[in-house]
Design a protein around this motif. Structure first.
Motif, PDB file in Angstrom:
ATOM      1  N   GLY A 170     -30.072  39.634  19.668  1.00 36.21           N
ATOM      2  CA  GLY A 170     -30.654  39.950  18.367  1.00 36.21           C
ATOM      3  C   GLY A 170     -30.209  41.286  17.831  1.00 36.21           C
ATOM      4  O   GLY A 170     -30.944  41.970  17.123  1.00 36.21           O
ATOM      5  N   ALA A 171     -28.979  41.687  18.172  1.00 35.65           N
ATOM      6  CA  ALA A 171     -28.429  42.969  17.709  1.00 35.65           C
ATOM      7  C   ALA A 171     -26.923  42.831  17.557  1.00 35.65           C
ATOM      8  O   ALA A 171     -26.305  41.934  18.146  1.00 35.65           O
ATOM      9  N   ARG A 172     -26.332  43.717  16.796  1.00 30.64           N
ATOM     10  CA  ARG A 172     -24.893  43.657  16.536  1.00 30.64           C
ATOM     11  C   ARG A 172     -24.136  44.598  17.462  1.00 30.64           C
ATOM     12  O   ARG A 172     -24.621  45.679  17.819  1.00 30.64           O
ATOM     13  N   VAL A 173     -22.941  44.185  17.820  1.00 27.32           N
ATOM     14  CA  VAL A 173     -22.057  45.022  18.624  1.00 27.32           C
ATOM     15  C   VAL A 173     -21.342  45.995  17.695  1.00 27.32           C
ATOM     16  O   VAL A 173     -20.714  45.588  16.711  1.00 27.32           O
ATOM     17  N   ALA A 174     -21.445  47.287  17.984  1.00 32.40           N
ATOM     18  CA  ALA A 174     -20.760  48.302  17.180  1.00 32.40           C
ATOM     19  C   ALA A 174     -19.280  48.351  17.559  1.00 32.40           C
ATOM     20  O   ALA A 174     -18.406  48.374  16.692  1.00 32.40           O
ATOM     21  N   TYR A 175     -19.015  48.384  18.868  1.00 27.97           N
ATOM     22  CA  TYR A 175     -17.643  48.358  19.364  1.00 27.97           C
ATOM     23  C   TYR A 175     -17.686  48.092  20.853  1.00 27.97           C
ATOM     24  O   TYR A 175     -18.760  48.087  21.476  1.00 27.97           O
ATOM     25  N   LEU A 176     -16.531  47.815  21.432  1.00 31.91           N
ATOM     26  CA  LEU A 176     -16.455  47.687  22.883  1.00 31.91           C
ATOM     27  C   LEU A 176     -15.284  48.510  23.387  1.00 31.91           C
ATOM     28  O   LEU A 176     -14.344  48.817  22.647  1.00 31.91           O
ATOM     29  N   SER A 177     -15.375  48.900  24.637  1.00 32.15           N
ATOM     30  CA  SER A 177     -14.299  49.655  25.270  1.00 32.15           C
ATOM     31  C   SER A 177     -13.659  48.756  26.313  1.00 32.15           C
ATOM     32  O   SER A 177     -14.327  48.260  27.222  1.00 32.15           O
ATOM     33  N   ARG A 178     -12.357  48.528  26.161  1.00 34.07           N
ATOM     34  CA  ARG A 178     -11.620  47.642  27.073  1.00 34.07           C
ATOM     35  C   ARG A 178     -10.422  48.412  27.613  1.00 34.07           C
ATOM     36  O   ARG A 178      -9.605  48.893  26.843  1.00 34.07           O
ATOM     37  N   PHE A 179     -10.365  48.536  28.927  1.00 33.62           N
ATOM     38  CA  PHE A 179      -9.313  49.328  29.573  1.00 33.62           C
ATOM     39  C   PHE A 179      -9.318  50.770  29.058  1.00 33.62           C
ATOM     40  O   PHE A 179      -8.273  51.407  28.904  1.00 33.62           O
ATOM     41  N   GLY A 180     -10.534  51.261  28.730  1.00 38.15           N
ATOM     42  CA  GLY A 180     -10.671  52.637  28.288  1.00 38.15           C
ATOM     43  C   GLY A 180     -10.330  52.883  26.837  1.00 38.15           C
ATOM     44  O   GLY A 180     -10.309  54.026  26.389  1.00 38.15           O
ATOM     45  N   ILE A 181     -10.085  51.809  26.070  1.00 33.54           N
ATOM     46  CA  ILE A 181      -9.708  51.949  24.664  1.00 33.54           C
ATOM     47  C   ILE A 181     -10.782  51.305  23.795  1.00 33.54           C
ATOM     48  O   ILE A 181     -11.162  50.147  24.014  1.00 33.54           O
ATOM     49  N   GLY A 182     -11.285  52.044  22.807  1.00 37.22           N
ATOM     50  CA  GLY A 182     -12.289  51.502  21.901  1.00 37.22           C
ATOM     51  C   GLY A 182     -11.688  50.421  21.023  1.00 37.22           C
ATOM     52  O   GLY A 182     -10.579  50.563  20.501  1.00 37.22           O
ATOM     53  N   THR A 183     -12.437  49.326  20.854  1.00 42.06           N
ATOM     54  CA  THR A 183     -11.958  48.182  20.087  1.00 42.06           C
ATOM     55  C   THR A 183     -13.059  47.661  19.181  1.00 42.06           C
ATOM     56  O   THR A 183     -14.215  47.547  19.608  1.00 42.06           O
TER      57      THR A 183
END
Length: 221
Positions: A170-183
């Motif tokens: 019930g919330a939105r994803v702002a960003y994710l970090s994959r292999f240390g890189i913000g996406t």
């Protein structure tokens, strides 16, 4: 842009110099002429001595051509009166006021005037540094309403669309970090092992969001 600032204390003087360094024209208003000493000797903007809720003083500062107005004096009443005057009388589209009383800040937000509730924001930030409550908070807005937290997800979400995590939490994803890189995720983003997921939450849903993301999805075996 032309920006008018009411208040030449530490915040006002810093804001004025930051805006000018970015190429904007700036006018600063303060009732105390000595306050302008806080400005850099190289400050090329306009300084006007007077009250920021005085229409003639505002005109001297160029309010009629202003693109933005900031009320950052030490008085809540002065800040909100001048902010409303700038917006409602002179039609300035971008107006913000510094407010010390958080209860007033909530009222003025409902009137459509963005506020920075200084005391509340500072106290909340200090509390979270001193007494961490399990969630890693990356950001909290100046009104202390919305924050971005890292949300650990259950291993069974791996391989599933990130939008499914959003729906469950019930919330939105702002960003994710994959292999240390913000996406920035898209509708097609799938959760991968090692992903760090950061979600936008308010305090009242923080616990439920963390619980939902940390639990296996429905139907998982």
């Amino acid at each position: 842009m032309h920006v008018v600032i009411m208040g030449c204390g530490r915040v006002g003087s810093t804001l004025a110099q930051s805006l000018e360094s970015r190429g904007h024209s700036v006018a600063v208003i303060d009732q105390d002429a000595d306050a302008f000493r806080r400005l850099s000797p190289n400050f090329a903007g306009v300084t006007v001595t007077g009250a920021g809720f005085d229409g003639e003083v505002l005109r001297q500062a160029g309010i009629e051509r202003a693109d933005a107005f900031a009320a950052v004096s030490s008085g809540d009443n002065s800040n909100i009166i001048s902010a409303r005057l700038a917006r409602e009388t002179f039609g300035v589209s971008r107006v913000a006021a510094r407010i010390y009383d958080q209860r007033r800040a909530q009222v003025y937000e409902r009137l459509g005037i963005p506020t920075v509730a200084t005391v509340r924001w500072t106290a909340d930030r200090m509390l979270r540094h001193l007494v961490p409550e399990g969630n890693v908070e990356i950001f909290r807005d100046p009104t202390s309403t919305v924050s971005i937290i890292e949300v650990p997800v259950h291993k069974d979400w791996i391989g599933r669309p990130l939008r499914a995590v959003e729906a469950a939490a019930g919330a939105r994803v702002a960003y994710l970090s994959r292999f240390g890189i913000g996406t920035l995720p898209t509708g097609a983003t799938v959760v991968q092992e090692g992903d760090q997921i950061f979600m936008l939450v308010t305090d009242d849903i923080m616990a439920s969001v963390t619980s939902a993301a940390g639990s296996p999805p429905e139907g998982a075996h």
